[in-house]
Scaffold this motif. Sequence first.
Motif, PDB file in Angstrom:
ATOM      1  N   LEU A  54      20.487  44.320 -29.037  1.00  0.00           N
ATOM      2  CA  LEU A  54      21.373  44.284 -27.871  1.00  0.00           C
ATOM      3  C   LEU A  54      22.266  43.067 -28.007  1.00  0.00           C
ATOM      4  O   LEU A  54      21.775  41.939 -28.112  1.00  0.00           O
ATOM      5  N   ALA A  57      24.911  39.778 -23.055  1.00  0.00           N
ATOM      6  CA  ALA A  57      24.114  39.150 -21.999  1.00  0.00           C
ATOM      7  C   ALA A  57      24.984  39.094 -20.754  1.00  0.00           C
ATOM      8  O   ALA A  57      26.173  39.445 -20.789  1.00  0.00           O
ATOM      9  N   GLU A  58      24.404  38.664 -19.640  1.00  0.00           N
ATOM     10  CA  GLU A  58      25.183  38.564 -18.410  1.00  0.00           C
ATOM     11  C   GLU A  58      26.353  37.615 -18.619  1.00  0.00           C
ATOM     12  O   GLU A  58      26.186  36.478 -19.068  1.00  0.00           O
ATOM     13  N   ALA A  69      25.057  47.619 -28.678  1.00  0.00           N
ATOM     14  CA  ALA A  69      23.629  47.880 -28.844  1.00  0.00           C
ATOM     15  C   ALA A  69      23.424  48.877 -29.973  1.00  0.00           C
ATOM     16  O   ALA A  69      24.330  49.644 -30.324  1.00  0.00           O
ATOM     17  N   ALA A 173      30.187  41.995 -19.100  1.00  0.00           N
ATOM     18  CA  ALA A 173      28.855  42.553 -18.861  1.00  0.00           C
ATOM     19  C   ALA A 173      28.250  41.892 -17.631  1.00  0.00           C
ATOM     20  O   ALA A 173      28.107  40.671 -17.580  1.00  0.00           O
ATOM     21  N   SER A 175      25.200  42.991 -16.252  1.00  0.00           N
ATOM     22  CA  SER A 175      23.739  42.979 -16.309  1.00  0.00           C
ATOM     23  C   SER A 175      23.275  43.459 -17.671  1.00  0.00           C
ATOM     24  O   SER A 175      23.991  44.156 -18.389  1.00  0.00           O
ATOM     25  N   LYS A 176      22.058  43.089 -17.998  1.00  0.00           N
ATOM     26  CA  LYS A 176      21.382  43.547 -19.208  1.00  0.00           C
ATOM     27  C   LYS A 176      20.158  44.319 -18.732  1.00  0.00           C
ATOM     28  O   LYS A 176      19.169  43.739 -18.304  1.00  0.00           O
ATOM     29  N   ASP A 177      20.243  45.640 -18.796  1.00  0.00           N
ATOM     30  CA  ASP A 177      19.259  46.489 -18.149  1.00  0.00           C
ATOM     31  C   ASP A 177      18.115  46.911 -19.060  1.00  0.00           C
ATOM     32  O   ASP A 177      17.193  47.603 -18.607  1.00  0.00           O
ATOM     33  N   GLN A 179      15.748  45.756 -22.842  1.00  0.00           N
ATOM     34  CA  GLN A 179      15.419  44.721 -23.819  1.00  0.00           C
ATOM     35  C   GLN A 179      15.087  45.384 -25.156  1.00  0.00           C
ATOM     36  O   GLN A 179      14.592  46.514 -25.197  1.00  0.00           O
ATOM     37  N   SER A 199      23.338  48.406 -20.194  1.00  0.00           N
ATOM     38  CA  SER A 199      24.102  47.315 -19.629  1.00  0.00           C
ATOM     39  C   SER A 199      25.144  47.879 -18.666  1.00  0.00           C
ATOM     40  O   SER A 199      25.521  49.050 -18.766  1.00  0.00           O
TER      41      SER A 199
END
Length: 205
Positions: A54, A57-58, A69, A173, A175-177, A179, A199
Amino acid sequence: AWYAKSPRALVVQTTPVVTTYASQQFVVLNATGYVVAQRKAAIASKATGRLVWLGVAEGSRVKAGDVIARIDARDVIAQAESARANVTAARAALEQALAEERDALAQLKRNLDLLAKGFVSAASVDTAKARAERATAGVASARANIAAAEATSRNSQVSVDYTVIRAPFSGIALSKDAQPGEMVSPVSAGGGFTRTGISTIVDMS
C-alpha cells in the motif's frame, strides 16, 4: 502684479476618518461551515486477494494513474503464463495443419492427373479428396483454436491488471482503510474479515 501673484491661504473642509472595506458593500449573508470536495472516491480492488503493498497514507498526494496498492498476483500471473503457452501451442498446431493440408492437396492433384491417364481408380481420387477436405477443416479448426487461446490469454492478462490498483484522479488520500496482509475484495465476504475498501481519495481542487 506682486500682490496678484502672491500665495493665498486655501480653505479646506475637514471630515472624520473611518475604516471601510470594499467587501462590505456586497455582503448578503455571513455564515460559518467547512469545505467538502465535490469528487470523492473509495478505492477498492476489482479482484479478491491479499494486499501485499500500500503506497499511500493519510494526507498523501496522488496523481491520476499512480499505483497506490498491489494485490498478491502469483496465481493470476501463473494463469496468464499458461494461457500464453496455450497460444503458442495453438499456433504450432496450425502450422502442422497447414502442412497436412498442403500434402493432401498435392496428393489430390497427383491422383487427378493419374486418373486422367487411367493409372488410378476413381475410388483413389475420392479418398484423396476426402483427405484434402479433412485437412482444410483441420486448418479452420486450428485457426479457431488460436482465436480462443488468444482471447483466454487477454482475459488472463486483465486479471493480472486487476491486481494493480491505480488512482482514478489526482487528489489527496483521506484514509487508509486496509493494511498489507489483509484480504481485500470488491464485495464483503468472509464474515467481515475481508476489506472492501483500500483508501479514500478526494479532489480538493
